[in-house]
Design a protein around this motif. Structure first.
Motif, PDB file in Angstrom:
ATOM      1  N   LEU A 418      14.831  -5.892 -14.012  1.00 15.40           N
ATOM      2  CA  LEU A 418      15.505  -5.056 -14.998  1.00 15.40           C
ATOM      3  C   LEU A 418      16.182  -5.902 -16.063  1.00 15.40           C
ATOM      4  CD1 LEU A 418      17.115  -2.391 -12.601  1.00 15.40           C
ATOM      5  CD2 LEU A 418      15.147  -2.061 -14.128  1.00 15.40           C
ATOM      6  N   ASN A 419      16.812  -6.996 -15.643  1.00 19.94           N
ATOM      7  CA  ASN A 419      17.521  -7.854 -16.589  1.00 19.94           C
ATOM      8  C   ASN A 419      16.565  -8.568 -17.541  1.00 19.94           C
ATOM      9  OD1 ASN A 419      19.948  -7.112 -15.484  1.00 19.94           O
ATOM     10  ND2 ASN A 419      20.217  -8.974 -14.271  1.00 19.94           N
ATOM     11  N   ALA A 420      15.450  -9.059 -16.994  1.00 21.53           N
ATOM     12  CA  ALA A 420      14.472  -9.735 -17.848  1.00 21.53           C
ATOM     13  C   ALA A 420      13.901  -8.756 -18.875  1.00 21.53           C
ATOM     14  CB  ALA A 420      13.366 -10.346 -16.996  1.00 21.53           C
ATOM     15  N   ALA A 421      13.617  -7.538 -18.428  1.00 16.37           N
ATOM     16  CA  ALA A 421      13.084  -6.529 -19.341  1.00 16.37           C
ATOM     17  C   ALA A 421      14.102  -6.174 -20.421  1.00 16.37           C
ATOM     18  CB  ALA A 421      12.677  -5.282 -18.558  1.00 16.37           C
ATOM     19  N   ALA A 422      15.374  -6.077 -20.040  1.00 18.07           N
ATOM     20  CA  ALA A 422      16.420  -5.747 -21.015  1.00 18.07           C
ATOM     21  C   ALA A 422      16.574  -6.853 -22.046  1.00 18.07           C
ATOM     22  CB  ALA A 422      17.740  -5.496 -20.292  1.00 18.07           C
ATOM     23  N   LEU A 423      16.537  -8.101 -21.609  1.00 15.90           N
ATOM     24  CA  LEU A 423      16.639  -9.220 -22.535  1.00 15.90           C
ATOM     25  C   LEU A 423      15.469  -9.235 -23.515  1.00 15.90           C
ATOM     26  CD1 LEU A 423      17.828 -12.770 -21.786  1.00 15.90           C
ATOM     27  CD2 LEU A 423      15.636 -12.510 -22.908  1.00 15.90           C
ATOM     28  N   GLY A 424      14.249  -9.033 -22.970  1.00 17.31           N
ATOM     29  CA  GLY A 424      13.080  -9.011 -23.836  1.00 17.31           C
ATOM     30  C   GLY A 424      13.135  -7.888 -24.854  1.00 17.31           C
ATOM     31  N   ALA A 425      13.536  -6.722 -24.410  1.00 16.47           N
ATOM     32  CA  ALA A 425      13.609  -5.574 -25.313  1.00 16.47           C
ATOM     33  C   ALA A 425      14.647  -5.798 -26.414  1.00 16.47           C
ATOM     34  CB  ALA A 425      13.947  -4.311 -24.516  1.00 16.47           C
ATOM     35  N   ARG A 426      15.744  -6.456 -26.068  1.00 21.71           N
ATOM     36  CA  ARG A 426      16.781  -6.721 -27.075  1.00 21.71           C
ATOM     37  C   ARG A 426      16.291  -7.735 -28.112  1.00 21.71           C
ATOM     38  NH1 ARG A 426      21.015  -3.976 -29.241  1.00 21.71           N
ATOM     39  NH2 ARG A 426      22.657  -5.397 -29.953  1.00 21.71           N
ATOM     40  N   LEU A 427      15.539  -8.732 -27.680  1.00 26.66           N
ATOM     41  CA  LEU A 427      14.974  -9.686 -28.632  1.00 26.66           C
ATOM     42  C   LEU A 427      13.995  -8.987 -29.575  1.00 26.66           C
ATOM     43  CD1 LEU A 427      14.342 -12.832 -26.383  1.00 26.66           C
ATOM     44  CD2 LEU A 427      16.099 -12.554 -28.148  1.00 26.66           C
ATOM     45  N   VAL A 428      13.190  -8.095 -29.029  1.00 22.32           N
ATOM     46  CA  VAL A 428      12.272  -7.322 -29.870  1.00 22.32           C
ATOM     47  C   VAL A 428      13.066  -6.454 -30.855  1.00 22.32           C
ATOM     48  CG1 VAL A 428      10.538  -5.477 -29.852  1.00 22.32           C
ATOM     49  CG2 VAL A 428      10.405  -7.337 -28.177  1.00 22.32           C
ATOM     50  N   HIS A 429      14.193  -5.908 -30.390  1.00 23.95           N
ATOM     51  CA  HIS A 429      15.066  -5.110 -31.262  1.00 23.95           C
ATOM     52  C   HIS A 429      15.553  -5.935 -32.441  1.00 23.95           C
ATOM     53  CE1 HIS A 429      18.318  -2.404 -32.497  1.00 23.95           C
ATOM     54  NE2 HIS A 429      19.129  -3.456 -32.464  1.00 23.95           N
ATOM     55  N   THR A 436       3.015 -11.121 -24.899  1.00 21.72           N
ATOM     56  CA  THR A 436       2.517  -9.898 -24.251  1.00 21.72           C
ATOM     57  C   THR A 436       3.369  -8.674 -24.598  1.00 21.72           C
ATOM     58  OG1 THR A 436       3.738  -9.965 -22.133  1.00 21.72           O
ATOM     59  CG2 THR A 436       1.703 -11.266 -22.287  1.00 21.72           C
ATOM     60  N   GLY A 437       4.421  -8.856 -25.392  1.00 22.53           N
ATOM     61  CA  GLY A 437       5.245  -7.723 -25.790  1.00 22.53           C
ATOM     62  C   GLY A 437       6.236  -7.265 -24.746  1.00 22.53           C
ATOM     63  N   GLY A 438       6.330  -7.938 -23.612  1.00 24.94           N
ATOM     64  CA  GLY A 438       7.260  -7.545 -22.559  1.00 24.94           C
ATOM     65  C   GLY A 438       7.122  -8.446 -21.351  1.00 24.94           C
ATOM     66  N   THR A 439       7.566  -7.973 -20.203  1.00 23.75           N
ATOM     67  CA  THR A 439       7.516  -8.767 -18.979  1.00 23.75           C
ATOM     68  C   THR A 439       7.423  -7.868 -17.756  1.00 23.75           C
ATOM     69  OG1 THR A 439       8.694 -10.409 -17.615  1.00 23.75           O
ATOM     70  CG2 THR A 439      10.046  -8.869 -18.874  1.00 23.75           C
ATOM     71  N   ASP A 440       6.710  -8.344 -16.740  1.00 24.11           N
ATOM     72  CA  ASP A 440       6.654  -7.666 -15.444  1.00 24.11           C
ATOM     73  C   ASP A 440       7.512  -8.380 -14.406  1.00 24.11           C
ATOM     74  OD1 ASP A 440       4.798  -5.791 -16.330  1.00 24.11           O
ATOM     75  OD2 ASP A 440       3.091  -7.067 -15.795  1.00 24.11           O
ATOM     76  N   ASN A 441       7.960  -9.591 -14.721  1.00 28.06           N
ATOM     77  CA  ASN A 441       8.606 -10.401 -13.689  1.00 28.06           C
ATOM     78  C   ASN A 441       9.988 -10.884 -14.118  1.00 28.06           C
ATOM     79  OD1 ASN A 441       7.928 -12.584 -15.442  1.00 28.06           O
ATOM     80  ND2 ASN A 441       6.019 -12.928 -14.344  1.00 28.06           N
ATOM     81  N   HIS A 442      10.283 -12.140 -13.859  1.00 30.66           N
ATOM     82  CA  HIS A 442      11.634 -12.674 -14.030  1.00 30.66           C
ATOM     83  C   HIS A 442      11.844 -13.398 -15.342  1.00 30.66           C
ATOM     84  CE1 HIS A 442       9.182 -16.019 -13.007  1.00 30.66           C
ATOM     85  NE2 HIS A 442      10.170 -16.876 -13.023  1.00 30.66           N
TER      86      HIS A 442
END
Length: 572
Positions: A418-429, A436-442
């Protein structure tokens, strides 16, 4: 009680009396207290930094026992060999410790002890991988692993674009990497299948160090099963049986003959079977010779390639059920233990054992034939590559593996994703590109090329602000020293209690650091020397560092608490 006896440090020999042992423990305890007091300042600096490398998981102390994760008690023993088969005597307790660790390793990944074995002696992940290659491959056998700039690992056979062999794997074996789709950043399984059909590797390696997506193990197994490879030993047999097709003078020299074999082995098998490569003495194409040999020789056993998974980065998430498990499809699985698994710096090798399924039987093997990997791998670890195991690592690993079964660990693994996804989404923001536009892992792989920056510059700025991440190649990069991306991981800060909103704040810090980098590069110059000088003079870095330290210090470090009065005495 069993754990206390084996892992609690009660391994004193009969040469010391109980009184002497207590005195020694008292001295050690006092030394430890003094060391802790003198290092409080350093620990506070560590607490206030943000370790975001995907390789980091738990720093310094065990959250379960609140003591150093590597106990000193078993360190001086020298148990070469496997449990109950040591070269030296006096290792009864070490045997029990290692057997307990192996039992917990299998249990952590829900493996049947009748179908899987495990070796917990590798010093780390790279030695574990080399042990597998040493055990199951012959020198110059062919392997395929994910290319390093695509997120693979050095030990999967990396060599540079100009042919320089970087790792022992590429020195001792012939490797051909598979890569990501340059447009999507995902593994191109279709291209991998095509390459494997041409190259015919003896082993395909999956797993990586900077790939943010899960793996399609079922597809990889299907690709490996389709491969029909031939080893150098098989080629030697073929050419020795059909040497009449070659000139006699060539065969009279063993050195020339060996050179000819190496030359033939270096050619693509696709070329061997589809082009009229002529014999030196006869105008006969080589393809019919090899085709005839396949018919006549009963020694040729066409079997699929071995499939090995290196799950070093994701083993903690796999154990917790947050990612797909590779064991159903792979022959061998290796891992480090200090990343998402949150153990000490060590390694493990899981290998199949027991009867083979019908699909894995070689030509001519009867039903009920067993795998022969366990003894080979154990022998490769010791005595082929290592000396005695590090008992303190194995003890700490046994503790870490026990924690894998707890609800707390499973909650941690879920939160990492969840944290890795949140960080990635915020960078995209913020307008940035992540691979790959996101992450499935850590982890998140941040592509900095659209920002006209290198990973080395952003890494330097973050270091100065007490944010630890690492420069990393992204697909298409040619330089490892000035790559186009940064790799950011979630396990370490997740272990300190951070949630999604906190990782969004970290992404905001990273955004600030990148804006500073762009300004400094514009004003000071593009050369790294010029950039570093401009960065050191920029007051915004000091301000960012102050805010990062305040943010980091507000979260606890698992395993210890800093006395506020001591912190004040040390000027913090």
């Amino acid at each position: 009680m069993y754990d206390q006896q084996v892992l609690g440090g009660a391994m004193a020999t009969g040469e010391n009396s109980e009184t002497e042992s207590k005195k020694k423990r008292s001295k050690i305890s006092k030394k430890g207290e003094n060391a802790a007091t003198s290092s409080t300042s350093d620990l506070l600096c560590l607490l206030s930094s943000l370790p975001l490398s995907p390789s980091f998981s738990r720093l310094l102390f065990s959250s379960e026992r609140k003591q150093p994760p590597l106990p000193t008690h078993p360190r001086s023993l020298h148990p070469q060999g496997q449990p109950n088969a040591r070269y030296y005597g006096g290792n009864e307790n070490v045997d029990r410790l290692e057997l307990l660790c192996k039992e917990r390793a299998l249990r952590a990944f829900n493996l049947d002890p009748a179908a899987w074995g495990v070796n917990v002696q590798p010093y780390s992940g790279s030695p574990a991988n080399l042990a597998v290659y040493t055990a199951l491959l012959n020198p110059h056998d062919r392997i395929m692993g994910l290319d390093l700039p695509s997120g693979g690992h050095l030990t999967h056979g990396y060599y540079t674009g100009n042919g320089k062999k970087v790792s022992a794997t590429s020195i001792f074996f012939e490797s051909l990497p598979y890569k990501l789709d340059p447009t999507t950043g995902w593994i191109d399984y279709d291209k991998l299948e095509e390459k494997a059909g041409d190259f015919r590797p003896k082993m395909i390696i999956c797993g990586g160090s900077a790939y943010p997506r899960d793996w399609d193990y079922a597809r990889l197994r299907a690709i490996a099963d389709k491969v029909r490879g031939f080893s150098l030993r098989t080629l030697h047999f073929l050419f020795s049986r059909f040497r009449l097709f070659f000139s006699i003078p060539l065969l009279s020299s063993s050195s020339l003959f060996s050179g000819a074999l190496c030359l033939f082995d270096s050619l693509s098998f696709l070329s061997l079977f589809s082009t009229p490569f002529l014999s030196p003495s006869l105008s006969l194409p080589l393809s019919p010779i090899l085709s005839l040999s396949l018919v006549l020789s009963d020694r040729i056993k066409q079997v699929g390639a071995l499939l090995m998974c290196d799950m070093a980065h994701t083993s903690g998430l796999i154990a917790a059920g947050e990612l797909k498990q590779p064991f159903e499809f792979c022959d061998v699985v290796t891992t480090t233990t200090h990343k998402s698994l949150r153990g000490p710096r060590a390694g493990m090798i899981f290998m199949r054992k027991g009867p083979k399924p019908a699909s894995a039987l070689k030509k001519g093997e009867p039903e009920g034939t067993c795998y022969e990997m366990e003894d080979k791998i154990d022998f490769a670890v010791f005595p082929s590559l290592q000396g005695g195991p590090h008992n303190h690592q194995i003890a700490a690993l046994a503790v870490a593996l026990k924690s894998v079964a707890t609800p707390e660990f499973k909650a941690y693994a879920k939160q990492v994703k969840l944290n890795a996804a949140a960080l990635g989404a915020r960078l995209v923001h913020h307008g940035y590109k992540i691979v790959t536009g996101g992450t499935d892992n850590h982890l998140v792989l941040w592509d900095l090329r659209p920002e006209d920056l290198t990973g080395s510059k952003v890494e330097k700025a973050c270091d100065m602000a007490h944010i630890t991440l690492n420069k990393n190649a992204v697909v298409g990069d040619v330089s490892a020293m000035a790559p186009g991306g940064c790799r950011i991981g979630a396990p370490a800060m997740t272990s300190r209690g951070l949630k999604e909103a906190d990782f969004e704040k970290i992404a905001d810090f990273l955004h600030e650091a990148l804006l500073i980098c762009k300004d400094v590069q514009a004003s000071s110059g593009r050369l790294l020397k010029q950039f570093n000088a401009g960065l050191a003079a920029d007051k915004r870095i000091a301000d960012l560092k102050t805010r990062v330290e305040a943010f980091g210090a507000s979260y606890p470090m698992p395993g210890f608490v800093i006395d506020a009065s001591k912190a004040a005495t040390n000027g913090h």
